[in-house]
Scaffold this motif. Structure first.
Motif, PDB file in Angstrom:
ATOM      1  N   THR A 135      21.153  35.159  28.041  1.00 20.02           N
ATOM      2  CA  THR A 135      20.725  34.054  27.173  1.00 20.02           C
ATOM      3  C   THR A 135      20.800  32.679  27.841  1.00 20.02           C
ATOM      4  N   HIS A 136      21.170  32.643  29.132  1.00 22.52           N
ATOM      5  CA  HIS A 136      21.254  31.333  29.778  1.00 22.52           C
ATOM      6  C   HIS A 136      21.197  31.510  31.296  1.00 22.52           C
ATOM      7  N   PHE A 137      20.023  31.253  31.871  1.00 21.54           N
ATOM      8  CA  PHE A 137      19.913  31.191  33.332  1.00 21.54           C
ATOM      9  C   PHE A 137      18.828  30.183  33.660  1.00 21.54           C
ATOM     10  N   HIS A 138      18.826  29.719  34.913  1.00 20.99           N
ATOM     11  CA  HIS A 138      17.911  28.645  35.308  1.00 20.99           C
ATOM     12  C   HIS A 138      16.844  29.207  36.245  1.00 20.99           C
ATOM     13  N   LEU A 139      15.802  29.800  35.673  1.00 13.93           N
ATOM     14  CA  LEU A 139      14.725  30.408  36.481  1.00 13.93           C
ATOM     15  C   LEU A 139      14.173  29.417  37.510  1.00 13.93           C
TER      16      LEU A 139
ATOM     17  N   GLY B 170      17.590  24.346  25.294  1.00 16.31           N
ATOM     18  CA  GLY B 170      18.753  24.365  26.161  1.00 16.31           C
ATOM     19  C   GLY B 170      18.315  24.059  27.589  1.00 16.31           C
ATOM     20  N   GLU B 171      19.067  23.501  28.403  1.00 13.57           N
ATOM     21  CA  GLU B 171      20.492  23.321  28.192  1.00 13.57           C
ATOM     22  C   GLU B 171      20.729  21.946  27.598  1.00 13.57           C
ATOM     23  N   VAL B 172      21.444  21.903  26.484  1.00 15.27           N
ATOM     24  CA  VAL B 172      21.778  20.641  25.816  1.00 15.27           C
ATOM     25  C   VAL B 172      23.278  20.661  25.510  1.00 15.27           C
TER      26      VAL B 172
ATOM     27  N   LEU C  90      27.022  28.911  21.993  1.00 17.15           N
ATOM     28  CA  LEU C  90      27.869  28.104  22.868  1.00 17.15           C
ATOM     29  C   LEU C  90      27.956  28.820  24.204  1.00 17.15           C
ATOM     30  N   HIS C  91      27.485  28.131  25.233  1.00 21.45           N
ATOM     31  CA  HIS C  91      27.410  28.726  26.570  1.00 21.45           C
ATOM     32  C   HIS C  91      28.706  28.416  27.320  1.00 21.45           C
ATOM     33  N   TRP C  92      29.340  29.438  27.903  1.00 25.99           N
ATOM     34  CA  TRP C  92      30.541  29.279  28.738  1.00 25.99           C
ATOM     35  C   TRP C  92      31.612  28.428  28.036  1.00 25.99           C
TER      36      TRP C  92
ATOM     37  N   THR D 287      24.185  34.701  32.534  1.00 29.95           N
ATOM     38  CA  THR D 287      24.677  34.586  33.921  1.00 29.95           C
ATOM     39  C   THR D 287      24.900  33.135  34.345  1.00 29.95           C
ATOM     40  N   ASP D 288      24.166  32.174  33.761  1.00 30.36           N
ATOM     41  CA  ASP D 288      24.144  30.796  34.257  1.00 30.36           C
ATOM     42  C   ASP D 288      23.777  30.740  35.739  1.00 30.36           C
ATOM     43  N   GLY D 289      23.029  31.749  36.208  1.00 31.93           N
ATOM     44  CA  GLY D 289      22.528  31.693  37.574  1.00 31.93           C
ATOM     45  C   GLY D 289      21.503  30.583  37.720  1.00 31.93           C
ATOM     46  N   PRO D 290      21.345  29.985  38.892  1.00 30.11           N
ATOM     47  CA  PRO D 290      22.057  30.328  40.126  1.00 30.11           C
ATOM     48  C   PRO D 290      23.409  29.637  40.295  1.00 30.11           C
ATOM     49  N   PHE D 291      23.934  28.969  39.257  1.00 35.34           N
ATOM     50  CA  PHE D 291      25.195  28.226  39.428  1.00 35.34           C
ATOM     51  C   PHE D 291      26.400  29.143  39.564  1.00 35.34           C
ATOM     52  N   VAL D 292      26.438  30.178  38.716  1.00 43.12           N
ATOM     53  CA  VAL D 292      27.555  31.125  38.808  1.00 43.12           C
ATOM     54  C   VAL D 292      27.332  32.039  40.011  1.00 43.12           C
TER      55      VAL D 292
END
Ligand code: MN
Length: 253
Positions: free
Chosen positions: A6-10, A85-87, A146-148, A194-199
């Protein structure tokens, strides 16, 4: 059994075409968040042939003060997608003016989203959990993920009471504080990200299929098989999407 991210940065991967192939092959339902309204159309264009990706319109809290002029563009684009998102807020910066600007932008975004009633938000809350949850409050109309989340137990319980979902990533589930949070969150409010590619997973950036790491840790904690764990998360995701909607307008993007 489909996986959910539900949260990654393509748009922040150098090899987004490979990522999209992987998403298709694995059948992973994903929300591709963005950090400013000005990159939304490019990012949704990247994924336009991939039915598993929904692109979210975002204004990251760390950019909110410098990019608040993009709120007008945010307004213009908001009818195009159901996903936001991301907000949120990030109080890593101790600067009072900066924090006030972030709150202003986040309040504006919440108000606009609430008017639609069916938006699904991926919300960042580092060191600002209490303000994030109180701004969302009981009156917000829509779904909040709520992300992370890494806030105190008291705020976590307030967020649960406000109906929030929580997306858990590989870094969060490996940390003591993250495991404590996961123990406190009702299992029917847990989602995976995943919050990729940050994680990072090992020495490389997380990719959407790395939600498998989260699934296997959750399976341990919940004493379930991996398949049953995936099924539970999939049901949670489905509920998160249906609770706040009568029609899914965002899929046209
Ligand atoms: Mn992120």
């Amino acid at each position: 059994m489909p996986l959910i991210d539900t949260h990654f940065h393509l748009d922040l991967y150098p090899d987004h075409q490979d990522i999209l192939e992987e998403i298709k092959n694995e059948g992973i339902y994903t929300i591709a968040v963005t950090n400013t309204p000005s990159v939304f159309l490019r990012s949704s264009g990247l994924a336009k042939n991939c039915p598993f990706v929904r692109t979210a319109l975002g204004l990251h809290p760390e950019l909110a003060a410098s990019r608040k002029s993009e709120l007008a563009l945010f307004d213009q684009l908001l009818p195009l997608t159901r996903y936001v998102g991301e907000v949120g807020l990030d109080y890593a910066s101790q600067d009072g003016d900066e924090q006030a600007a972030q709150r202003h932008v986040f309040e504006e975004i919440l108000e606009r989203c609430s008017d639609f009633g069916d938006k699904v938000l991926s919300v960042h809350s580092r060191r600002a959990e209490s303000d994030v949850v109180s701004l969302i409050g009981a009156g917000f109309s829509g779904t909040v993920i709520l992300h992370w989340f890494s806030g105190p137990r008291k705020v976590l319980l307030e967020a649960v009471a406000a109906g929030c979902y929580f997306s858990v990533n590989p870094a969060m589930i490996k940390s003591k504080s993250g495991q404590r949070a996961v123990n406190e969150i009702p299992s029917e409010r847990i989602l995976t990200e995943t919050d990729g590619p940050f994680v990072k997973v090992g020495h490389r950036s997380a990719r959407p299929w790395d939600v498998k790491v989260v699934i296997s840790e959750l399976a341990n904690q919940w004493n379930l098989e991996a398949d049953a764990t995936m099924d539970l998360v999939r049901k949670n995701f489905k509920r998160a999407l249906t609770e706040s909607q009568s029609c899914d307008r965002g899929h046209a993007v």
